[in-house]
Design a protein around this motif. Structure first.
Motif, mmCIF file in Angstrom:
data_model
loop_
_atom_site.group_PDB
_atom_site.id
_atom_site.type_symbol
_atom_site.label_atom_id
_atom_site.label_comp_id
_atom_site.label_asym_id
_atom_site.label_seq_id
_atom_site.Cartn_x
_atom_site.Cartn_y
_atom_site.Cartn_z
ATOM 1 N N ASP A 99 0.810 -1.230 0.000
ATOM 2 C CA ASP A 99 0.000 0.000 0.000
ATOM 3 C C ASP A 99 0.840 1.276 0.000
ATOM 4 O OD1 ASP A 99 -1.991 -1.844 0.250
ATOM 5 O OD2 ASP A 99 -2.474 -1.390 2.340
ATOM 6 N N TYR A 101 3.536 3.974 -1.656
ATOM 7 C CA TYR A 101 4.124 4.401 -2.937
ATOM 8 C C TYR A 101 5.643 4.375 -2.808
ATOM 9 C CZ TYR A 101 -0.576 6.066 -4.021
ATOM 10 O OH TYR A 101 -1.922 6.122 -4.247
ATOM 11 N N LYS A 199 -0.174 7.485 1.996
ATOM 12 C CA LYS A 199 -1.442 8.098 1.518
ATOM 13 C C LYS A 199 -2.471 7.033 1.150
ATOM 14 C CE LYS A 199 0.504 12.300 -0.418
ATOM 15 N NZ LYS A 199 1.906 11.823 -0.568
ATOM 16 N N LEU A 200 -2.048 6.022 0.391
ATOM 17 C CA LEU A 200 -2.990 4.988 -0.037
ATOM 18 C C LEU A 200 -3.388 4.115 1.161
ATOM 19 C CD1 LEU A 200 -4.515 3.334 -2.171
ATOM 20 C CD2 LEU A 200 -2.396 2.124 -2.676
ATOM 21 N N MET A 202 -4.085 4.855 4.017
ATOM 22 C CA MET A 202 -5.169 5.467 4.808
ATOM 23 C C MET A 202 -6.535 5.250 4.141
ATOM 24 S SD MET A 202 -3.923 7.541 7.257
ATOM 25 C CE MET A 202 -4.725 9.142 7.340
ATOM 26 N N ASP A 203 -6.489 4.894 2.846
ATOM 27 C CA ASP A 203 -7.720 4.863 2.065
ATOM 28 C C ASP A 203 -8.435 3.512 2.215
ATOM 29 O OD1 ASP A 203 -8.622 6.700 -0.538
ATOM 30 O OD2 ASP A 203 -9.383 4.618 -0.515
ATOM 31 N N ALA A 204 -9.756 3.561 2.262
ATOM 32 C CA ALA A 204 -10.529 2.326 2.428
ATOM 33 C C ALA A 204 -10.351 1.386 1.235
ATOM 34 C CB ALA A 204 -11.996 2.667 2.618
ATOM 35 N N SER A 205 -9.913 1.932 0.083
ATOM 36 C CA SER A 205 -9.738 1.091 -1.104
ATOM 37 C C SER A 205 -8.400 0.334 -1.086
ATOM 38 C CB SER A 205 -9.802 1.950 -2.370
ATOM 39 O OG SER A 205 -8.654 2.784 -2.426
ATOM 40 N N ALA A 206 -7.525 0.635 -0.126
ATOM 41 C CA ALA A 206 -6.209 -0.006 -0.099
ATOM 42 C C ALA A 206 -6.368 -1.517 0.106
ATOM 43 C CB ALA A 206 -5.371 0.585 1.029
ATOM 44 N N HIS A 209 -6.373 -2.530 3.760
ATOM 45 C CA HIS A 209 -6.991 -1.572 4.684
ATOM 46 C C HIS A 209 -7.472 -2.236 5.984
ATOM 47 C CE1 HIS A 209 -8.723 2.190 5.863
ATOM 48 N NE2 HIS A 209 -9.865 1.575 6.110
ATOM 49 N N GLN A 213 -6.160 -1.561 9.775
ATOM 50 C CA GLN A 213 -7.012 -1.099 10.885
ATOM 51 C C GLN A 213 -6.763 -1.957 12.124
ATOM 52 O OE1 GLN A 213 -7.909 1.847 9.341
ATOM 53 N NE2 GLN A 213 -9.749 1.665 10.546
#
Ligand SMILES: NC(=O)c1ccc[n+]([C@@H]2O[C@H](COP(=O)([O-])OP(=O)(O)OC[C@H]3O[C@@H](n4cnc5c(N)ncnc54)[C@H](OP(=O)(O)O)[C@@H]3O)[C@@H](O)[C@H]2O)c1
Length: 282
Positions: A99, A101, A199-200, A202-206, A209, A213
């Motif tokens: 996840d 970059y 950055k990614l 943190m995103d729910a699409s990762a 994810h 969590q």
């Protein structure tokens, strides 16, 4: 003659406490920080310890070559020598490798590895001329034992460990000693203000994810148990600075010693299952 110490990342945590510790041991300390407007906490601690006259603040961002040479040259102009360099500045990049970059992983290395390399290279010629010096690298137990979800942080510390081992041998006959201080978890700003989550990630699409969590809950729960004060690390740095013939490595923290012990004792397959279960990332 009063000895001169230069420390990076002195605005908080281990760097701040080491500045106070070394000043208490009668060093004149150049406490550098990338943003000197953040000096208030150090000023307060120095005033409480009654050593303000032995600490001066200078600007130094380890990722900015001009700021490194300016701080080092100014120290030499004003004091003619640097006896102890404490390479301490650092931050932690968190996120599953998948996840993060590539730029985020590079940024981790710019500070935690190349930053220390750049400051060290600027200081070596002066230590060579004086035929003495201590270069103390604040690495981490994460530089001895790979840690999931902070793999980039671990990798930057492993790199610093390898470079420093070689450097120690290169500099020995010049009278310069390189030392690795390897803390476990201590109470500082690193997991609060100086942790960067990708950055990614943190995103729910990762892709990871949900696991991230779960891991974050694990960190919060363990952090809440309370980490020991980083004063012990600063005290160790003071002892290493004054030691006539310091070792290569100093591990500090019960958790760090336990991690090394388990890594040495358990077969790898048992060890990885245990870490996976403990951190709840499976
Ligand atoms: N605390 C722990 O549990 C622990 C464990 C093992 C190793 N360590 C290592 O100990 C060192 C110190 O961290 P800490 O725990 O004391 O955390 P901290 O309180 O967050 O201190 C980190 C310091 O590094 C500075 N810094 C970050 N990027 C910088 C840059 N580009 N140039 C100059 N300074 C920079 C920060 O400055 P700003 O104030 O401007 O952000 C801050 O002063 C780090 O190398 C860390 O990896 C810590």
């Amino acid at each position: 003659m009063q000895k001169i110490a230069l420390i990076t990342g002195s605005s908080s945590g281990i760097g701040l406490l080491s500045a106070v510790e070394l000043a208490r041991r009668n060093y004149h300390v150049i406490a550098t920080m990338r943003d000197p407007s953040r000096r208030e906490r150090l000023d307060k601690a120095a005033a409480e310890a009654k050593i303000s006259d032995r600490i001066e603040v200078a600007q130094l961002d380890v990722t900015q070559p001009l700021s490194i040479s300016h701080a080092v040259q100014q120290t030499i102009r004003n004091h003619q020598r640097i006896d102890v360099l404490v390479n301490n500045a650092g931050f932690a990049m968190a996120g599953f490798a998948e996840d993060l970059y590539l730029d985020e992983i590079r940024k981790q290395f710019e500070t935690n590895f190349f930053g220390h390399v750049a400051v060290t290279k600027e200081v070596i010629p002066f230590m060579r001329a004086q035929k003495s010096g201590r270069i103390i690298m604040v690495t981490s137990i994460a530089g001895r034992v790979g840690q999931p979800v902070v793999g980039s942080y671990s990798a930057s510390k492993f790199a610093l460990e390898g470079w420093s081992e070689a450097l120690r041998i290169e500099l020995r006959s010049l009278g310069i000693r390189v030392v690795l201080v390897e803390p476990g978890a201590f109470e500082t700003d690193i997991w609060v203000r100086n942790v960067e989550i990708g950055k990614l990630a943190m995103d729910a699409s990762a892709p990871n994810h949900a696991r991230a969590q779960r891991f974050s809950e694990f960190v919060k729960k363990n952090g809440d148990k309370g980490r020991p004060s980083a004063e012990a690390v600063a005290h160790l740095i003071g002892k290493v600075a004054d030691h006539p013939n310091p070792k290569l490595r100093y591990v500090i923290g019960t958790d760090a010693k336990m991690a090394l012990w388990m890594r040495a004792l358990l077969p790898w397959k048992s060890y990885e299952k245990m870490v996976e279960k403990f951190t709840q990332i499976g």
